[in-house]
Design a protein around this motif. Sequence first.
Motif, PDB file in Angstrom:
ATOM      1  N   TYR A  36     -35.777 -83.907  26.488  1.00 49.04           N
ATOM      2  CA  TYR A  36     -35.013 -83.328  25.369  1.00 49.04           C
ATOM      3  C   TYR A  36     -35.798 -83.450  24.065  1.00 49.04           C
ATOM      4  N   TYR A  39     -38.758 -80.710  23.918  1.00 48.96           N
ATOM      5  CA  TYR A  39     -38.580 -79.262  23.876  1.00 48.96           C
ATOM      6  C   TYR A  39     -37.423 -78.773  22.988  1.00 48.96           C
ATOM      7  N   PHE A  40     -36.628 -79.671  22.410  1.00 53.97           N
ATOM      8  CA  PHE A  40     -35.407 -79.209  21.740  1.00 53.97           C
ATOM      9  C   PHE A  40     -35.368 -79.568  20.260  1.00 53.97           C
ATOM     10  N   PRO A  43     -33.890 -75.228  17.618  1.00 50.09           N
ATOM     11  CA  PRO A  43     -32.943 -74.497  18.467  1.00 50.09           C
ATOM     12  C   PRO A  43     -33.266 -73.017  18.610  1.00 50.09           C
ATOM     13  N   VAL A  48     -36.185 -72.851  24.622  1.00 44.54           N
ATOM     14  CA  VAL A  48     -34.899 -73.520  24.795  1.00 44.54           C
ATOM     15  C   VAL A  48     -34.113 -72.906  25.958  1.00 44.54           C
ATOM     16  N   SER A  52     -33.305 -75.549  28.746  1.00 43.01           N
ATOM     17  CA  SER A  52     -31.926 -76.048  28.801  1.00 43.01           C
ATOM     18  C   SER A  52     -31.412 -76.089  30.238  1.00 43.01           C
ATOM     19  N   ALA A  74     -27.456 -76.598  23.688  1.00 39.69           N
ATOM     20  CA  ALA A  74     -28.758 -76.073  23.252  1.00 39.69           C
ATOM     21  C   ALA A  74     -28.847 -74.566  23.469  1.00 39.69           C
ATOM     22  N   TYR A  78     -29.026 -71.539  20.564  1.00 36.53           N
ATOM     23  CA  TYR A  78     -30.101 -70.544  20.513  1.00 36.53           C
ATOM     24  C   TYR A  78     -29.528 -69.190  20.071  1.00 36.53           C
TER      25      TYR A  78
END
Length: 663
Positions: A36, A39-40, A43, A48, A52, A74, A78
């Motif tokens: 998490y 990559y997050f 948003p 994502v 996700s 998530a 987006y």
Amino acid sequence: MLKKTVLFCLFLQVALGIIYAQKVDSALIRSTRAYYNKYFNDPTDPIVLTASDTLLNMAIKANDTVMTKMALGAKLDYYYYGQGENRTDSVISGVNLLKQYARKIKNPELYYWAWSARLVNYYIMQGEYNVALIEAEKMLREAEEEKLESCIAECYSALANVYSAKGLLKKSQEFMLKEIQLFEKGVKRYNISFQYSDAAKIYIDLGEEEKAPELLKKALSTAKSPYHRVTAKLVYIPLYLAQDNIDAAHQALEECRQIYADEPSLRRHLHYFHDVEIDYNRKVGNYSKALDILETQKNEFKKTNSLTALSELKKTEADILWDMKRKEEAAGLYREYLQGQKEEKEKNEEITTSEFATILNLQQLSAEKRELERISQEEQLQNTRLILFFAIGILCILIFFLFMQRRLNRKLQWSKDKLNEKNRILTEAREELYKAKEIAEQSNWMKTVFIQNMSHEIRTPLNSIVGFSGVLVDMLADKEDIGQYVSLIESNSKLLLKLVGDILDISAFESDMDINLYPVEVNACCQAAIELGGMSFSQDVKFFFEPTCDELTINSNHSYIVQVLDNLLSNASKFTREGSITLTYEVKEETKQLVFIVTDTGIGIPADEQEHVFERFVKLNDFSQGTGLGLSVSRIIAEKLGGSLTIDKEYTQGSRFVFCVPM
């Protein structure tokens, strides 16, 4: 011997399997959190969408509800923050998934947050204010039916946002103050800082800036994140501008700029800072800079296709041009803005008309339902008449049966008289039994007093025998034969002393003796019990003490806890010839209990005898040393302390006793 070795190996394998499973679970959770964090961070990043799904699978496998929620949120964010095609359908679908998950894990706060902060706010961003209002009012009705004050507060927040977007500032402020009132009554609100800030901003916009400072102080005191703090500080800029304090406004603006620069997580909220910066530059006459910032804002909103925000920027640009005396350009932008507002109004009216048509259809259905209910009531009335006729017939039959019953009652009265005579005889017998019971209880009390007195009288000489036996053991240690005899005298004297002590304890507890409670250090209790029972451990048996905390204090009784643990350790050492004995404890937060666990790899206790061993004078092995009172006294002490003493029936590698006391 071979059987014990096999059992020990099996126990070791199971223990290692449990430890490995725990490590796997914790490793899964750590890898999920690391994924998490990787990559997050943004948003709006297209990664994502795929990440996700991966995060959701990892979170489900690790049974991590927090990461499951983050994975579902998530993908929703987006689309919410302006990415992708078919945004509206994707946002609605994402909100529904998050709401379903919230119901599944019984988290109403998450349920209403998804509905309010994502669906209602999305409609507001799209300029569909009437749809947003319908959703917010529907949400409020549902929350009021469930009587959840924290969720009602979330609905107030949503309604405040809708009315603010519609330009109805006083109506918006009304719901903000309602939410603040619930918060000040004790309802938890994570984002309450925003409501204080927004209410202060409305007072400033309404020309009542003298009411704003107090609200802004509360906004800063309730801030729980950098976003909360910077939102409150941004409101100070229009406050200082309203007070014509340009220097303070500039200082506050630069402070906010620095906060946005220091906090990467505030990047997606940068447009709020730009809005305030535009207003500041317009106020101080720096129109060119205001237009430059506005142009940057327009480019950002074009990327996210935020039509409502672009329309508002067009009006702001027209206002700046008008202040710059470029009235023709301003007039053109005003016309475009008004035309856009007209189209938006027509669109909203069309949506509202559709919603009202749906409501009218529902009203028509309600009217038809009422008509059906009326017809049903007439049919019920007809049925009632028929039932009444049947009731009259049944009444006639009942009268006949009552007549027959009267005849039977006469016969029953005669039987009753005979029964009364027998009851009288039984009553006299019961009184005699009651007197006999009182005599028996008096005899039992006298027996208890006699046992207590005799036990006290026996204990005094026994203490002397035990003490001097220990002295003789030390003195005659070099004389093997005599030393063994004296050692035998000492051990049997101690056994007799323990028997007397156990009898005294049982007698005391049977007389409803209260136990004094005071602060007790748990590790000290364990160490004292180990010192008392440690001498009886075989050299082939390993002993482990595994404290959960370095220091833990509870409100209990040191002596009685040590006595119970000593009995359990002594029993474990008595029936364990090889392997290990473990003493540990753990804190059960949900039940507010401290649980001591004594585990051994001894001969164990048969399942059908596991409750029998707590009875008095019970020994499964008649040739083993002991009085058969230790476990009985220990259970009585555990119950007197407000806890319990049980055997773990699932443990089959020996015996495991579980001793619970309140924290």
